[in-house]
Design an enzyme around this catalytic site. Sequence first.
Site, PDB file in Angstrom:
ATOM      1  N   ASP A  27      33.807 -21.138  16.469  1.00  0.00           N
ATOM      2  CA  ASP A  27      33.963 -21.118  17.832  1.00  0.00           C
ATOM      3  C   ASP A  27      34.731 -19.682  18.219  1.00  0.00           C
ATOM      4  O   ASP A  27      35.024 -19.105  17.289  1.00  0.00           O
ATOM      5  CB  ASP A  27      34.642 -22.263  18.569  1.00  0.00           C
ATOM      6  CG  ASP A  27      35.261 -22.250  19.742  1.00  0.00           C
ATOM      7  OD1 ASP A  27      34.230 -22.189  20.738  1.00  0.00           O
ATOM      8  OD2 ASP A  27      36.425 -22.550  20.122  1.00  0.00           O
ATOM      9  N   ASP A  29      36.961 -18.903  21.498  1.00  0.00           N
ATOM     10  CA  ASP A  29      38.158 -19.023  22.450  1.00  0.00           C
ATOM     11  C   ASP A  29      39.128 -20.192  21.669  1.00  0.00           C
ATOM     12  O   ASP A  29      38.717 -21.368  21.477  1.00  0.00           O
ATOM     13  CB  ASP A  29      37.936 -19.717  23.791  1.00  0.00           C
ATOM     14  CG  ASP A  29      37.610 -18.965  24.913  1.00  0.00           C
ATOM     15  OD1 ASP A  29      38.548 -18.120  24.706  1.00  0.00           O
ATOM     16  OD2 ASP A  29      36.751 -18.677  25.459  1.00  0.00           O
ATOM     17  N   ASP A 189      38.426 -25.474  17.805  1.00  0.00           N
ATOM     18  CA  ASP A 189      39.986 -25.823  18.026  1.00  0.00           C
ATOM     19  C   ASP A 189      39.774 -26.729  19.311  1.00  0.00           C
ATOM     20  O   ASP A 189      41.033 -27.320  19.720  1.00  0.00           O
ATOM     21  CB  ASP A 189      40.654 -24.562  18.578  1.00  0.00           C
ATOM     22  CG  ASP A 189      40.116 -24.068  19.769  1.00  0.00           C
ATOM     23  OD1 ASP A 189      40.910 -24.029  20.681  1.00  0.00           O
ATOM     24  OD2 ASP A 189      38.885 -23.806  19.999  1.00  0.00           O
TER      25      ASP A 189
END
Length: 251
Positions: A27, A29, A189
């Site tokens: 990922d 961000d 995250d």
Amino acid sequence: MSIESNSHAEERCSLSEISPLEAILFDVDGTLCDSDPIHFDVFREMLPEFGFNGGVPITEEFYVENIAGKHNDEMCSILFPNWDHERAHKFAEEKEARFRKLAPERLVPVDGLYKLRKWIEDRGLKRGAVTNAPRPNTELMISHLGLSDFFQTVVLGSECERAKPFPDPYLKGLQELKASPSHTLVFEDSASGIKAGVAAGLPVIGITTRNPPHTLLEAGATFLIKDYYDPKLWKALEELETRASNAEAGA
């Protein structure tokens, strides 16, 4: 933001089922860089301008529960369920423009990212970025982190039939890398991203950059790390290499 947890979800702490490792998907961000504080500040500034919550700025807890990890259409439907698509789109565009204005001065890589990058490159593993962020944001972050030449593919949720938490972006990433889900690892995250990776049949390592650990475990993370220096990560990768070497020697 507290990351304490009393969850009953358990870490599995093993990646043995993906030996040998062939590909890694990230990922962006919150996984490559800690961008959530920038997004949070933008939302705290913008939402009162639109009369949200009576003009009272949102809290970090509200941000984590309702905004973090979600693509813009989903986010707008939560915040402004009565808005039409055009109005929601204009809000999202303004929000992203403000993020891009602030990001260059505030974006820093997650600790240990470049150590992991070297480890991946040294082993010739395939690698891709899979994100719900808009393309201009994604390109800005990847370029700012010096990773433009690192990723072999970049998949956007908005360019798939369905964004995260659906598996479509990760399935597209596998397809573009010609990678087997049985030999691919994901770093995420957010709960939304972890659910997407798990739904695609992939083991996901959760990074506790900002989101509460219990939400990441409940979403299906194999195990959690603080950052890319975390000894737990390197122990798991070492075990993967040992398993692969033993299998090769016994072939």
